[in-house]
Design a protein around this motif. Structure first.
Motif, PDB file in Angstrom:
ATOM      1  N   ARG A 110      24.930  34.103  41.938  1.00 58.11           N
ATOM      2  CA  ARG A 110      25.681  32.974  41.393  1.00 58.11           C
ATOM      3  C   ARG A 110      26.729  33.473  40.391  1.00 58.11           C
ATOM      4  N   ASP A 111      26.320  34.430  39.567  1.00 60.36           N
ATOM      5  CA  ASP A 111      27.263  34.992  38.588  1.00 60.36           C
ATOM      6  C   ASP A 111      28.441  35.670  39.286  1.00 60.36           C
ATOM      7  N   ARG A 112      28.160  36.416  40.346  1.00 61.43           N
ATOM      8  CA  ARG A 112      29.232  37.118  41.048  1.00 61.43           C
ATOM      9  C   ARG A 112      30.187  36.119  41.723  1.00 61.43           C
ATOM     10  N   LEU A 113      29.628  35.021  42.246  1.00 64.55           N
ATOM     11  CA  LEU A 113      30.472  34.008  42.865  1.00 64.55           C
ATOM     12  C   LEU A 113      31.362  33.346  41.813  1.00 64.55           C
ATOM     13  N   ALA A 114      30.818  33.091  40.626  1.00 65.88           N
ATOM     14  CA  ALA A 114      31.610  32.519  39.538  1.00 65.88           C
ATOM     15  C   ALA A 114      32.704  33.487  39.107  1.00 65.88           C
ATOM     16  N   GLN A 115      32.373  34.774  39.078  1.00 68.16           N
ATOM     17  CA  GLN A 115      33.380  35.780  38.706  1.00 68.16           C
ATOM     18  C   GLN A 115      34.491  35.841  39.755  1.00 68.16           C
ATOM     19  N   ARG A 116      34.134  35.696  41.013  1.00 64.58           N
ATOM     20  CA  ARG A 116      35.168  35.679  42.053  1.00 64.58           C
ATOM     21  C   ARG A 116      36.089  34.472  41.867  1.00 64.58           C
ATOM     22  N   GLU A 117      35.503  33.313  41.552  1.00 64.71           N
ATOM     23  CA  GLU A 117      36.322  32.126  41.319  1.00 64.71           C
ATOM     24  C   GLU A 117      37.266  32.346  40.139  1.00 64.71           C
ATOM     25  N   ASP A 118      36.759  32.991  39.106  1.00 65.28           N
ATOM     26  CA  ASP A 118      37.601  33.281  37.943  1.00 65.28           C
ATOM     27  C   ASP A 118      38.752  34.212  38.337  1.00 65.28           C
ATOM     28  N   ALA A 119      38.458  35.204  39.166  1.00 63.78           N
ATOM     29  CA  ALA A 119      39.496  36.127  39.624  1.00 63.78           C
ATOM     30  C   ALA A 119      40.549  35.394  40.454  1.00 63.78           C
ATOM     31  N   ARG A 120      40.100  34.470  41.269  1.00 69.14           N
ATOM     32  CA  ARG A 120      41.044  33.700  42.088  1.00 69.14           C
ATOM     33  C   ARG A 120      41.971  32.852  41.219  1.00 69.14           C
ATOM     34  N   LYS A 121      41.396  32.255  40.176  1.00 68.78           N
ATOM     35  CA  LYS A 121      42.222  31.446  39.274  1.00 68.78           C
ATOM     36  C   LYS A 121      43.254  32.301  38.547  1.00 68.78           C
ATOM     37  N   ARG A 123      44.573  34.825  39.898  1.00 65.35           N
ATOM     38  CA  ARG A 123      45.360  35.407  40.986  1.00 65.35           C
ATOM     39  C   ARG A 123      45.177  36.927  41.068  1.00 65.35           C
ATOM     40  N   ASP A 124      43.980  37.345  40.679  1.00 66.05           N
ATOM     41  CA  ASP A 124      43.633  38.766  40.789  1.00 66.05           C
ATOM     42  C   ASP A 124      42.984  38.958  42.160  1.00 66.05           C
ATOM     43  N   TRP A 125      43.829  38.984  43.179  1.00 67.24           N
ATOM     44  CA  TRP A 125      43.314  39.009  44.543  1.00 67.24           C
ATOM     45  C   TRP A 125      42.507  40.274  44.867  1.00 67.24           C
ATOM     46  N   PRO A 126      42.909  41.460  44.390  1.00 67.58           N
ATOM     47  CA  PRO A 126      42.067  42.638  44.679  1.00 67.58           C
ATOM     48  C   PRO A 126      40.646  42.485  44.129  1.00 67.58           C
ATOM     49  N   GLU A 127      40.528  41.975  42.889  1.00 64.71           N
ATOM     50  CA  GLU A 127      39.195  41.778  42.310  1.00 64.71           C
ATOM     51  C   GLU A 127      38.417  40.718  43.093  1.00 64.71           C
ATOM     52  N   SER A 128      39.108  39.630  43.480  1.00 62.59           N
ATOM     53  CA  SER A 128      38.458  38.581  44.270  1.00 62.59           C
ATOM     54  C   SER A 128      37.931  39.137  45.587  1.00 62.59           C
ATOM     55  N   ASP A 129      38.746  39.957  46.257  1.00 63.14           N
ATOM     56  CA  ASP A 129      38.326  40.542  47.536  1.00 63.14           C
ATOM     57  C   ASP A 129      37.168  41.515  47.342  1.00 63.14           C
ATOM     58  N   ARG A 130      37.210  42.272  46.249  1.00 58.23           N
ATOM     59  CA  ARG A 130      36.138  43.236  46.003  1.00 58.23           C
ATOM     60  C   ARG A 130      34.800  42.510  45.807  1.00 58.23           C
ATOM     61  N   ILE A 131      34.823  41.433  45.038  1.00 58.45           N
ATOM     62  CA  ILE A 131      33.572  40.680  44.818  1.00 58.45           C
ATOM     63  C   ILE A 131      33.110  40.028  46.114  1.00 58.45           C
TER      64      ILE A 131
END
Length: 487
Positions: free
Chosen positions: A442-453, A455-463
């Motif tokens: 759940r934490d990792r999914l929240a972190q991905r959402e934060d990355a998307r907001k 616009r850190d697409w590389p971090e979003s893709d990595r998660i």
């Protein structure tokens, strides 16, 4: 505890909750308006049958003997629900280039298949309107002989001016009903609210379905069948009549008028009238007339189990409108999966077909209290959302020993019809909301959402790839991310 809480039901006739007092002690007669078999029943059509099935289950669980009649309308229901329109079944036969018998047989079988997939028990009786035309003729003849009807070119019509309480169920005045915008203007009618008891063929017209009558060859009016079949199978008076709220304004009003005229009794024809509300799609009721009405098979094709839809319907009281969304049905699927998973660890669940049997099987006061809460919720006008909330709380907690939790799940399954003793979690939709997985994910999914907001697409893709390595696929929806197990 054996008798449980008193059953109260909201009576549309009086617009208040009333205790159920069966006319015959220990027995209840229920009539449910059934399908018109000219097309596939859509998801909105399914709600009345899940509702009436839940009602029947609760009554039987409380120790009452129930006889439930659900009619099959294969003649008499016109396009637009008018007195002069073409029969829906005949129109379907013409459209599909099939015989009337082929059309009604196909869509009756499809309806029965769908209600079976929703775990709706087979009614005690499934009478077909076409089998009851002789009795309908006798009923109409009696009304005619007593002066409740009059004849015009298009058929035999019921004179609503002869019905002092006409419109009570809909809570509209006789004058208001006469002037109602939904009512059809038919040449020769005395009052706008008057309705056809028998519809005769127009000059030069020959219907596919037709019977001879004292008023000319034709077919019975749509409202007639429910009065005739219910009285024949349940008796002159019975306890409960159910149907969709759209029937409350005209169809059921007309049933009452003609039935009470036929019976000439100083008692109400039916004691309780229960109506379920609409299922909405984009804030409009799900209906064939609206076009594009989704079917149960559409949900199955989208990877959902039919019982996820049953659970979805139970998340609201039957008298509440319910908005159909993908997120809501998938949320219901996730909730049902969790319950099925909990039940799986306790199988086989005990056989407790009644409240009395379930109470006797409980071993602790906590278990008996949980059972009381279930009983109180369902006895209170079938409050299924409260019952589900209490059940889920008990299943997530550790207040009950396994034996008592198994008994509670079995009791709830008897009345809610979710097949908890058989349903495998893997049979349900693969998507899950984030509450079904561990805290780290759940934490990792929240972190991905934060990355998307950000616009850190590389971090979003990595998660996202990291989540995939853990066995889950991220699916982005308008309602937020959901997780689908990789298989």
């Amino acid at each position: 505890m054996a008798d449980g809480a008193p059953i109260t039901l909201y009576n549309s006739l009086t617009r208040q909750a009333e205790p159920l007092r069966p006319l015959v002690p220990g027995e209840v007669g229920v009539y449910t308006c059934g399908p018109t078999v000219y097309s596939y029943a859509h998801l909105g059509n399914m709600r009345p049958y899940v509702f009436s099935d839940t009602l029947r289950r609760v009554l039987e669980w409380k120790g009452l003997r129930v006889r439930q009649v659900v009619n099959i309308t294969d003649v008499g229901h016109t396009v637009g629900e008018t007195d002069l329109g073409e029969d829906k079944v005949e129109a379907a036969a013409r459209r599909e280039l099939k015989s009337v018998r082929e059309v009604t047989a196909h869509y009756t079988a499809a309806y029965l298949h769908d209600i079976a997939r929703l775990n709706v028990r087979t009614p005690s009786d499934l009478p077909r309107a076409s089998d009851y035309v002789p009795q309908m003729l006798d009923f109409a003849r009696t009304l005619d002989e007593r002066g409740y009807t009059y004849r015009i070119d298009s058929g035999l019509y019921f004179d609503t001016a002869r019905s002092p309480g006409y419109g009570t169920l809909a809570q509209i005045s006789m004058e208001g009903q006469r002037e109602g915008a939904r009512l059809e203007t038919v040449p020769g009618k005395r009052n706008k609210a008057d309705f056809a008891v028998w519809r005769t063929e127009a000059p030069g017209q020959r219907r596919v379905m037709r019977w001879d009558s004292p008023w000319g060859p034709g077919v019975p009016g749509w409202h007639l069948e429910c009065s005739v079949m219910s009285i024949d199978l349940l008796g002159r008076h019975f306890d409960i009549h159910t149907g969709g709220v759209d029937h409350r304004e005209i169809h059921h009003v007309n049933e009452i008028a003609q039935s009470e005229a036929y019976l000439e009794s100083d008692r109400p024809w039916v004691t309780h009238w229960l109506h379920n509300e609409f299922v909405l799609l984009r804030n409009r009721k799900v209906a064939k007339s609206e076009g594009g009405a989704p079917l149960l098979q559409d949900l199955v094709d989208d990877g959902l189990h039919p019982l996820a839809y049953r659970y979805f319907l139970l998340t609201a009281t039957y008298r509440s409108q319910l908005e159909l969304t993908d997120a809501a049905v998938r949320g219901a699927s996730s909730a049902l999966r969790r319950l099925a998973g909990r039940a799986q660890a306790l199988r086989p669940l005990p056989d407790v077909p009644t409240l009395t049997a379930a109470a006797a099987a409980m071993t602790t006061e906590a278990g008996r209290a949980a059972l009381r809460r279930l009983d109180e919720a369902l006895s209170d006008d079938l409050n299924t959302p409260r019952a589900l909330a209490d059940l889920n709380t008990a299943a997530r907690g550790d207040d009950l020993p396994d034996t008592d939790l198994a008994t509670l799940l079995a009791a709830a399954d008897t009345v809610l019809g979710l097949s908890l003793d058989e349903l495998h979690p893997a049979d349900l939709d693969g998507r899950a909301d984030v509450s079904t997985v561990d805290e780290q994910l759940r934490d990792r999914l929240a972190q991905r959402e934060d990355a998307r907001k950000r616009r850190d697409w590389p971090e979003s893709d990595r998660i996202r790839d990291e989540i995939a390595e853990a066995g889950w696929r991220v699916v982005d929806t308008p309602e937020g991310p959901v997780l689908e197990p990789l298989r």
